[in-house]
Write a protein that holds these residues in place. Structure first.
Motif, mmCIF file in Angstrom:
data_model
loop_
_atom_site.group_PDB
_atom_site.id
_atom_site.type_symbol
_atom_site.label_atom_id
_atom_site.label_comp_id
_atom_site.label_asym_id
_atom_site.label_seq_id
_atom_site.Cartn_x
_atom_site.Cartn_y
_atom_site.Cartn_z
ATOM 1 N N HIS A 129 36.853 -6.843 -2.578
ATOM 2 C CA HIS A 129 36.296 -6.843 -3.777
ATOM 3 C C HIS A 129 35.784 -5.510 -4.010
ATOM 4 C CE1 HIS A 129 35.200 -8.563 -7.532
ATOM 5 N NE2 HIS A 129 33.776 -8.599 -7.078
ATOM 6 N N ILE A 130 36.011 -4.453 -3.246
ATOM 7 C CA ILE A 130 35.765 -3.056 -3.462
ATOM 8 C C ILE A 130 34.011 -3.030 -3.662
ATOM 9 C CG2 ILE A 130 36.121 -0.763 -4.538
ATOM 10 C CD1 ILE A 130 38.916 -1.987 -5.341
ATOM 11 N N ASN A 131 33.457 -3.699 -2.752
ATOM 12 C CA ASN A 131 32.059 -3.729 -2.746
ATOM 13 C C ASN A 131 31.534 -3.382 -1.360
ATOM 14 O OD1 ASN A 131 32.707 -6.292 -1.504
ATOM 15 N ND2 ASN A 131 31.704 -7.288 -3.115
ATOM 16 N N SER A 132 29.992 -3.715 -0.953
ATOM 17 C CA SER A 132 29.661 -3.355 0.104
ATOM 18 C C SER A 132 30.290 -4.262 1.284
ATOM 19 C CB SER A 132 27.976 -3.171 0.114
ATOM 20 O OG SER A 132 27.570 -4.302 -0.368
ATOM 21 N N GLU A 133 30.184 -5.438 0.889
ATOM 22 C CA GLU A 133 30.970 -6.383 1.813
ATOM 23 C C GLU A 133 32.184 -6.278 2.504
ATOM 24 O OE1 GLU A 133 29.435 -7.414 -1.128
ATOM 25 O OE2 GLU A 133 27.428 -8.060 -0.207
ATOM 26 N N SER A 134 33.075 -5.486 1.471
ATOM 27 C CA SER A 134 34.328 -4.970 1.784
ATOM 28 C C SER A 134 34.581 -3.758 2.587
ATOM 29 C CB SER A 134 35.132 -5.132 0.811
ATOM 30 O OG SER A 134 35.002 -4.378 -0.265
ATOM 31 N N GLY A 135 33.395 -3.235 2.910
ATOM 32 C CA GLY A 135 33.230 -1.826 3.357
ATOM 33 C C GLY A 135 33.256 -0.682 2.453
ATOM 34 N N HIS A 136 33.000 -0.892 1.461
ATOM 35 C CA HIS A 136 32.996 0.102 0.339
ATOM 36 C C HIS A 136 31.464 0.596 -0.150
ATOM 37 C CE1 HIS A 136 37.074 -1.458 0.370
ATOM 38 N NE2 HIS A 136 37.348 -0.075 -0.015
ATOM 39 N N GLY A 137 30.823 0.570 0.662
ATOM 40 C CA GLY A 137 29.175 1.229 0.402
ATOM 41 C C GLY A 137 29.320 2.443 -0.259
ATOM 42 N N PRO A 138 29.631 3.539 0.322
ATOM 43 C CA PRO A 138 29.522 5.015 -0.185
ATOM 44 C C PRO A 138 30.742 5.022 -1.026
ATOM 45 C CG PRO A 138 29.838 5.170 2.067
ATOM 46 C CD PRO A 138 29.592 3.574 1.809
ATOM 47 N N TRP A 139 31.979 4.528 -0.700
ATOM 48 C CA TRP A 139 33.503 4.741 -1.287
ATOM 49 C C TRP A 139 33.615 5.904 -1.888
ATOM 50 C CZ3 TRP A 139 35.092 2.632 -6.816
ATOM 51 C CH2 TRP A 139 36.563 2.165 -6.534
ATOM 52 N N PRO A 140 33.741 6.712 -0.809
ATOM 53 C CA PRO A 140 34.085 8.502 -1.348
ATOM 54 C C PRO A 140 35.476 8.304 -1.983
ATOM 55 C CG PRO A 140 34.397 7.865 0.998
ATOM 56 C CD PRO A 140 33.722 6.781 0.679
ATOM 57 N N GLU A 141 36.566 7.534 -1.794
ATOM 58 C CA GLU A 141 37.708 7.488 -2.404
ATOM 59 C C GLU A 141 37.811 7.044 -3.757
ATOM 60 O OE1 GLU A 141 38.203 6.009 1.725
ATOM 61 O OE2 GLU A 141 37.302 5.524 0.254
ATOM 62 N N GLY A 142 36.886 6.267 -3.996
ATOM 63 C CA GLY A 142 36.472 6.019 -5.388
ATOM 64 C C GLY A 142 35.869 7.108 -6.232
ATOM 65 N N LEU A 143 34.801 7.660 -5.595
ATOM 66 C CA LEU A 143 34.280 8.783 -6.174
ATOM 67 C C LEU A 143 35.392 9.891 -6.347
ATOM 68 C CD1 LEU A 143 31.460 9.694 -7.089
ATOM 69 C CD2 LEU A 143 31.072 10.720 -5.067
ATOM 70 N N MET A 144 36.347 10.188 -5.502
ATOM 71 C CA MET A 144 37.326 11.439 -5.972
ATOM 72 C C MET A 144 38.163 10.818 -7.035
ATOM 73 S SD MET A 144 38.003 12.313 -1.843
ATOM 74 C CE MET A 144 39.904 12.241 -2.264
ATOM 75 N N ARG A 145 38.414 9.612 -6.994
ATOM 76 C CA ARG A 145 39.237 9.176 -8.305
ATOM 77 C C ARG A 145 38.650 8.994 -9.423
ATOM 78 N NH1 ARG A 145 44.469 7.983 -9.184
ATOM 79 N NH2 ARG A 145 44.801 7.027 -7.281
ATOM 80 N N PHE A 146 37.331 8.906 -9.627
ATOM 81 C CA PHE A 146 36.443 8.988 -10.502
ATOM 82 C C PHE A 146 36.525 10.429 -11.233
ATOM 83 C CE2 PHE A 146 32.230 9.327 -12.572
ATOM 84 C CZ PHE A 146 32.347 8.609 -13.855
ATOM 85 N N ALA A 147 36.211 11.438 -10.160
ATOM 86 C CA ALA A 147 36.266 12.915 -10.749
ATOM 87 C C ALA A 147 37.589 13.144 -11.311
ATOM 88 C CB ALA A 147 35.853 13.580 -9.356
ATOM 89 N N GLY A 148 38.586 12.708 -10.642
ATOM 90 C CA GLY A 148 39.907 12.970 -11.161
ATOM 91 C C GLY A 148 40.109 12.316 -12.527
ATOM 92 N N PHE A 149 39.707 11.129 -12.790
ATOM 93 C CA PHE A 149 39.729 10.539 -13.868
ATOM 94 C C PHE A 149 38.771 11.459 -15.119
ATOM 95 C CE2 PHE A 149 37.551 7.157 -16.952
ATOM 96 C CZ PHE A 149 38.747 6.951 -17.552
ATOM 97 N N LEU A 150 37.603 11.585 -14.658
ATOM 98 C CA LEU A 150 36.729 12.719 -15.553
ATOM 99 C C LEU A 150 37.665 13.876 -16.015
ATOM 100 C CD1 LEU A 150 33.130 12.663 -14.166
ATOM 101 C CD2 LEU A 150 33.922 11.497 -16.283
ATOM 102 N N LYS A 151 38.358 14.494 -15.206
ATOM 103 C CA LYS A 151 39.177 15.602 -15.713
ATOM 104 C C LYS A 151 40.209 15.342 -16.724
ATOM 105 C CE LYS A 151 38.688 18.163 -11.261
ATOM 106 N NZ LYS A 151 39.188 18.960 -9.940
#
Length: 187
Positions: A163-185
């Motif tokens: 579920h892309i949350n802390s329970e599924s191991g996505h606390g910091p979620w660096p891949e998501g932050l990189m994807r978000f930065a790409g989206f902002l661009k």
């Protein structure tokens, strides 16, 4: 667009995204991020949640990017028609929509306002990404794919990420932050 040029509104889902959730971590690390706080995270009412999103967008002094997770995605989708008019018109520049839940699954939750279960079936009035997992317990990939198509959003396959949350191991979620930065661009 860079984070310093925008106001990034975090829209959590049911429960409000606890301290280990990636949304809370982004809020703590990125100065341009603030949370849309709801009066009741456990018994969501659509009108109240939608109104809070619209209020926060209206309050924004810079362009807005919505970052929604789970039920927050549906709240953002419900708010979109209201964000396209009045004081909010044109303020929202993008939507980063993560792990939208299945409407069929939500129908079984007694605490949930049934108004969440139907939503406008028109494309969003701003560019958006729907990030979906192939093994999300709250929605099938096919359901997320259909939602992205309805919303006119680009679908991002997050693989087998729960579920892309802390329970599924996505606390910091660096891949998501990189994807978000790409989206902002792209905005």
């Amino acid at each position: 667009m860079r984070t310093s040029e925008a106001e990034i509104l975090i829209i959590p889902g049911l429960g409000g995204s606890g301290p280990d959730h990636w949304q809370s971590r982004w809020e703590a690390k990125i100065p341009a991020v603030r949370r849309v706080v709801q009066a009741d995270w456990e018994n969501p009412k659509l009108n109240a949640w939608r109104r809070r999103i619209v209020e926060e967008v209206e309050r924004a002094a810079r362009p807005v990017i919505l970052v929604a997770h789970s039920l927050g995605v549906l709240a953002a989708v419900h708010a979109a028609p209201f964000l396209a008019k009045g004081e909010s018109s044109g303020k929202v520049k993008g939507g980063f929509l993560v792990a939208p839940p299945s409407v069929e699954l939500l129908a079984g939750l007694d605490a949930l306002d049934p108004a969440f279960l139907t939503f406008p079936d028109a494309p969003l009035p701003f560019p958006s990404l729907v990030i979906a997992s192939r093994n999300d317990p709250f929605a099938s990939f096919a359901e997320s794919e259909a939602l992205a198509r309805t919303l006119g959003a680009e679908l991002i396959d997050a693989g087998f990420s729960g579920h892309i949350n802390s329970e599924s191991g996505h606390g910091p979620w660096p891949e998501g932050l990189m994807r978000f930065a790409g989206f902002l661009k792209t905005l």
